[in-house]
Write a protein that holds these residues in place. Structure first.
Motif, PDB file in Angstrom:
ATOM      1  N   CYS A   6      -0.352 -35.205  -1.582  1.00 38.62           N
ATOM      2  CA  CYS A   6       0.040 -35.055  -2.990  1.00 38.62           C
ATOM      3  C   CYS A   6       0.475 -33.618  -3.286  1.00 38.62           C
ATOM      4  N   PHE A  27       0.363 -31.970  -6.307  1.00 36.98           N
ATOM      5  CA  PHE A  27      -0.171 -31.293  -7.493  1.00 36.98           C
ATOM      6  C   PHE A  27      -1.295 -30.333  -7.100  1.00 36.98           C
ATOM      7  N   CYS A  28      -2.503 -30.863  -6.911  1.00 35.31           N
ATOM      8  CA  CYS A  28      -3.633 -29.926  -6.785  1.00 35.31           C
ATOM      9  C   CYS A  28      -4.088 -29.758  -5.348  1.00 35.31           C
ATOM     10  N   GLY A  57      -5.640 -32.186  -2.087  1.00 40.79           N
ATOM     11  CA  GLY A  57      -4.885 -32.608  -0.913  1.00 40.79           C
ATOM     12  C   GLY A  57      -5.057 -34.067  -0.568  1.00 40.79           C
ATOM     13  N   CYS A  58      -5.049 -34.938  -1.573  1.00 42.62           N
ATOM     14  CA  CYS A  58      -5.137 -36.382  -1.316  1.00 42.62           C
ATOM     15  C   CYS A  58      -3.874 -36.837  -0.583  1.00 42.62           C
ATOM     16  N   CYS A  66      -6.044 -39.378  -8.558  1.00 43.10           N
ATOM     17  CA  CYS A  66      -6.203 -39.151  -9.997  1.00 43.10           C
ATOM     18  C   CYS A  66      -4.894 -39.538 -10.691  1.00 43.10           C
ATOM     19  N   LYS A  75      -2.501 -37.919 -11.990  1.00 42.57           N
ATOM     20  CA  LYS A  75      -1.307 -37.150 -11.580  1.00 42.57           C
ATOM     21  C   LYS A  75      -0.746 -37.690 -10.276  1.00 42.57           C
ATOM     22  N   GLY A  76      -1.632 -37.967  -9.330  1.00 40.40           N
ATOM     23  CA  GLY A  76      -1.179 -38.502  -8.047  1.00 40.40           C
ATOM     24  C   GLY A  76      -0.490 -39.843  -8.225  1.00 40.40           C
ATOM     25  N   ILE A 103     -11.132 -36.084  -7.704  1.00 36.36           N
ATOM     26  CA  ILE A 103     -11.458 -36.786  -6.454  1.00 36.36           C
ATOM     27  C   ILE A 103     -12.628 -36.092  -5.756  1.00 36.36           C
TER      28      ILE A 103
HETATM   29  S1  SF4 Z   1      -4.150 -37.212  -6.523  1.00 37.70           S
HETATM   30 FE1  SF4 Z   1      -4.993 -35.878  -8.098  1.00 37.70          FE
HETATM   31  S2  SF4 Z   1      -6.846 -35.006  -7.184  1.00 37.70           S
HETATM   32 FE2  SF4 Z   1      -5.592 -35.833  -5.513  1.00 37.70          FE
HETATM   33  S3  SF4 Z   1      -4.348 -34.095  -4.827  1.00 37.70           S
HETATM   34 FE3  SF4 Z   1      -3.140 -35.237  -6.332  1.00 37.70          FE
HETATM   35  S4  SF4 Z   1      -3.557 -34.167  -8.244  1.00 37.70           S
HETATM   36 FE4  SF4 Z   1      -5.160 -33.573  -6.824  1.00 37.70          FE
END
Ligand code: SF4
Length: 754
Positions: free
Chosen positions: A45, A47-48, A51-52, A80, A82-83, A216
């Protein structure tokens, strides 16, 4: 010379935009195999920093949906909001689809070709350098692009363009942790693995609203079967505090005094791990002397925590039968004394021996998807691979591996972000290149950024959207491909390197940052210097070579496929028993068998310091400490509230450049800006829930609606950081060691608006 570069030179002459944009020419524009058919591709992913991994489902060459990977050791089938919405934000009409040049302030920007854009980039910045000196151009990079791109960016800017000053938006979130670890352990080395959430008996979360900022990871903690004590230390009763077993509502920036009081109690009761201290640390005796003055009673006024609570927590942390882990994020890092606060956490773990064992550790959770890649490879504060600009042997190594003249490598690190902004204000910096970040929104004391912007001769913004606050003020906008439209690797908070894939075509003429950099290097006249950087994978191999012998050695990784096979790989993974100068060329049979043996014993979760050997010259960790400093801007009669800022919801990300493009995510956070205000304070000021109010600091005034809640203490108010106006209020204080801005505490007044 790599084969591809040779072929390009023979067949086409210089690398041009036309070539980059044309599909299927010499492999440059060729679609990856996974885009030629329907199927699934995995990608970390964007975003954050959790690292999902997401599985992208492809139909006729385009990703049309996604599901979280169930077998990736990070997210175990979870994502989450966002993912889940990662693809939706790519389709926005705000995408930048062609280079845009703004020649005159009162005229709209006009579309130009890539070749012209590259020429203008080069001509304008060269003119600035010729007029004001080489150091008059700077860059602001990001933790949002793959490691290969940020390393290329830092290399081209510093070694090719001769820029000395470049920093990243990671300065705003993680610089404190970097410096804290470097000083204490000898290297920027977050020691943990996410499995430690599940293996702790006591989990201390300090300045971390885990349930919202890293949802997560909160789920990983929820999987802990050891019935852990979960202690949240935070001024607010955050979502995480409400589901913890204990919440210590400290006063704003009462964290350092509280941590010293905890150390005081543990030492006074002689509950330290003497063997560990003697064998593996330096400086404990001085620290013990220092904290004699920080009893729970002496610190209560600053911390806001009753002595009995401090004593009880100290007992819990120093219980030798319990595995204790301490985790922190921005509540600690974004402080005028963040480094010493983070080190006070490290000190507690060292004195109780809570490091290098399952369920332990002083563990900073980083922010952006590739903040960790930036920390090692952005070539800003440290030389590529965690090296030191001032160290001649490090410069020689980098020069040798990259085949660039050693004299092109600066001998000192860059100015920090705030010093670059000050440099613009003082007229020393006249050209700025901003890549995948949005300082016109996110910079502390935002009006200063807007003011200094006017002093720049030339501002280049490289971004996926033309609509960010910073992009709108650019003289030249370079349209960039986004996550999902390019490949490479990210490094997550637990040091896990994972791959991202191209599963969409970038819109219009947008190019990956990697391709943009190739184009710009060519236009600058230093394309040959970067011939080895022929693709993200070739760049990854260079980074592996640069990492050799460092704590972050990743020479043992056998390419992107190896990363995918293993579910990502945490650094370090050195090449064992095999001497190779170019680690990722085709492995010999001997090497292959060695690697096969190692793969069979490979553990997917590894923590650092299991041998209690640190990266300092003598292998011992250091105790570091200073007396707490006063709040840079305390409250007063005119400005009686302390303003706290932070993450609003798990559906929001930083300056909302992406998350406000998703209709689903927009439904998951309030449409209007809300100020959290305690009901007692509201009563005193005649404010009712949802009243329109003004919030003023000495730097500006904004409007919002009141949200009455006991989640904040009387005298404190909270605003989410995602609203552009929030940073009109914040006070520009900086940690003296890390130069990280202190976003968390400034003085404001709140009034009901008529
Ligand atoms: S799915 Fe959500 S928690 Fe997982 S890396 Fe993406 S933004 Fe972060």
């Amino acid at each position: 010379m790599p084969a591809l570069a040779k072929l390009l030179k023979q067949k086409t002459g210089p690398l041009t935009a036309e070539l980059l944009l044309r599909p299927n020419d010499f492999g440059l524009g060729k679609l990856p195999r996974n885009l030629e058919t329907d199927g699934t591709a995995s990608s970390v992913c964007g975003f954050c920093s959790t690292g999902c991994q997401l599985n992208l489902h492809l139909h006729q060459g385009e990703a049309v949906g996604l599901t979280p990977s169930t077998d990736y050791p990070v997210n175990l089938g979870m994502a989450c909001p966002k993912g889940w919405e990662a693809l939706a934000v790519l389709d926005s009409p705000d995408r930048a689809t062609a280079p845009l040049l703004k020649e005159f302030a009162n005229e709209p920007a006009k579309e130009i070709s890539w070749d012209l854009a590259a020429k203008i980039f080069s001509d304008k910045f060269k003119k600035v350098q010729a007029t004001y000196g080489k150091d008059s151009v700077a860059f602001i990079s990001t933790g949002q692009i793959p490691t290969e791109e940020m390393a290329f960016l830092g290399s081209f800017a510093k070694f090719g363009m001769g820029i000395k000053h470049g920093d990243g938006n990671t300065r705003q979130c993680m610089a404190t942790s970097v410096v804290a670890y470097k000083q204490a352990f000898g290297f920027d080395a977050p020691p943990y693995t996410y499995g430690d959430f599940e293996q702790s008996d006591v989990v201390i979360l300090m300045g971390s609203n885990l349930a919202i900022a890293h949802p997560i990871l909160y789920q990983r903690l929820a999987r802990n079967k050891r019935n852990p004590d979960i202690v949240v230390i935070d001024p607010r009763a955050t979502e995480t505090a409400q589901i913890a077993t204990q919440h210590l509502a400290i006063k704003s920036k009462g964290d350092l005094p509280l941590l010293y009081a905890l150390a005081h109690c543990i030492i006074r009761e002689d509950r330290v791990d003497h063997d560990f201290l003697r064998e593996h640390t330096d400086g404990f005796d001085d620290f013990a002397d220092f904290v004699k003055n920080y009893s729970p009673e002496a610190t209560q006024e600053k911390s806001g925590i009753a002595p009995a609570q401090v004593e009880a927590l100290a007992k819990l942390i120093s219980d030798p039968t319990k595995r204790v882990s301490m985790w922190w994020t921005m509540g600690v890092n974004q402080s005028h004394e963040g480094v010493r606060t983070a080190q006070a956490i490290i000190n507690l773990c060292l004195m109780t021996g809570n490091i290098g064992k399952p369920g332990t550790g002083p563990n900073s959770i980083t922010g952006q998807c590739n903040a960790m890649g930036s920390r090692l490879f952005s070539n800003t504060t440290s030389l590529l691979g965690g090296h030191d600009f001032a160290n001649p042997s490090h410069r020689e190594k980098v020069s040798r591996i990259l085949e660039i003249p050693e004299e092109n490598i600066p001998r000192e690190p860059s100015w920090a972000y705030d010093q670059i902004i000050d440099g613009i204000e003082s007229g020393k910096i006249k050209g700025l290149w901003v890549i995948a970040t949005n300082p016109a929104h996110s910079w502390i004391n935002q009006s200063k950024f807007h003011k200094v912007r006017k002093k720049l001769d030339f501002l280049v913004v490289q971004d996926m959207y033309h609509s960010t606050e910073t992009a709108q003020t650019a003289d030249l906008l370079l349209p960039a491909a986004s996550w999902g439209e390019k490949g490479g690797t990210f490094i997550n908070s637990e040091r896990r390197i994972g791959t991202l894939k191209q599963v969409r075509h970038a819109p219009g003429q947008a190019l990956s940052d990697f391709r943009i950099l190739q184009l710009l290097a060519n236009a600058w006249g230093c394309g040959e210097m970067f011939e080895k950087w022929s693709s993200p994978h070739a760049a990854f191999e260079l980074l592996q070579q640069l990492s050799e012998g460092q704590p972050c050695d990743i020479t043992g990784i056998q390419g992107y496929q190896h990363l995918d096979e293993q579910g990502g790989i945490q650094w370090p993974l050195p090449t064992f028993n095999v001497q190779r100068s170019t680690p990722n060329i085709e492995a010999s049979p001997l090497e292959r068998s060695t690697l096969d043996v190692r793969r069979s014993t490979f553990k997917s979760e590894r923590r650092l310091f299991e041998d209690h050997k640190f990266y300092t010259p003598n292998g011992r960790a250091k105790f570091l400490f200073d007396p707490p400093a006063p709040l840079p801007e305390p409250t007063c009669e005119a400005y009686p509230f302390t303003l706290l800022t932070g993450r609003g919801t798990s559906a929001q990300w930083h300056t909302q450049s992406r998350t406000n493009k998703s209709a689903v995510l927009r439904k998951l956070y309030p449409a209007e800006l809300l100020l959290d205000l305690h009901p007692e304070d509201a009563d005193r000021h005649g404010i009712a829930d949802r009243d329109q109010i003004s919030i003023s600091s000495r730097r500006g005034t904004i409007t919002a609606h009141a949200h009455l809640t006991t989640n904040v203490s009387p005298g404190e108010v909270f605003l989410p950081m995602h609203e552009g106006s929030t940073n009109l209020l914040t006070f520009p204080a900086f940690d003296p060691h890390s130069r990280q801005p202190s976003y968390k505490a400034c003085a404001v007044k709140v009034l009901k608006t008529p």
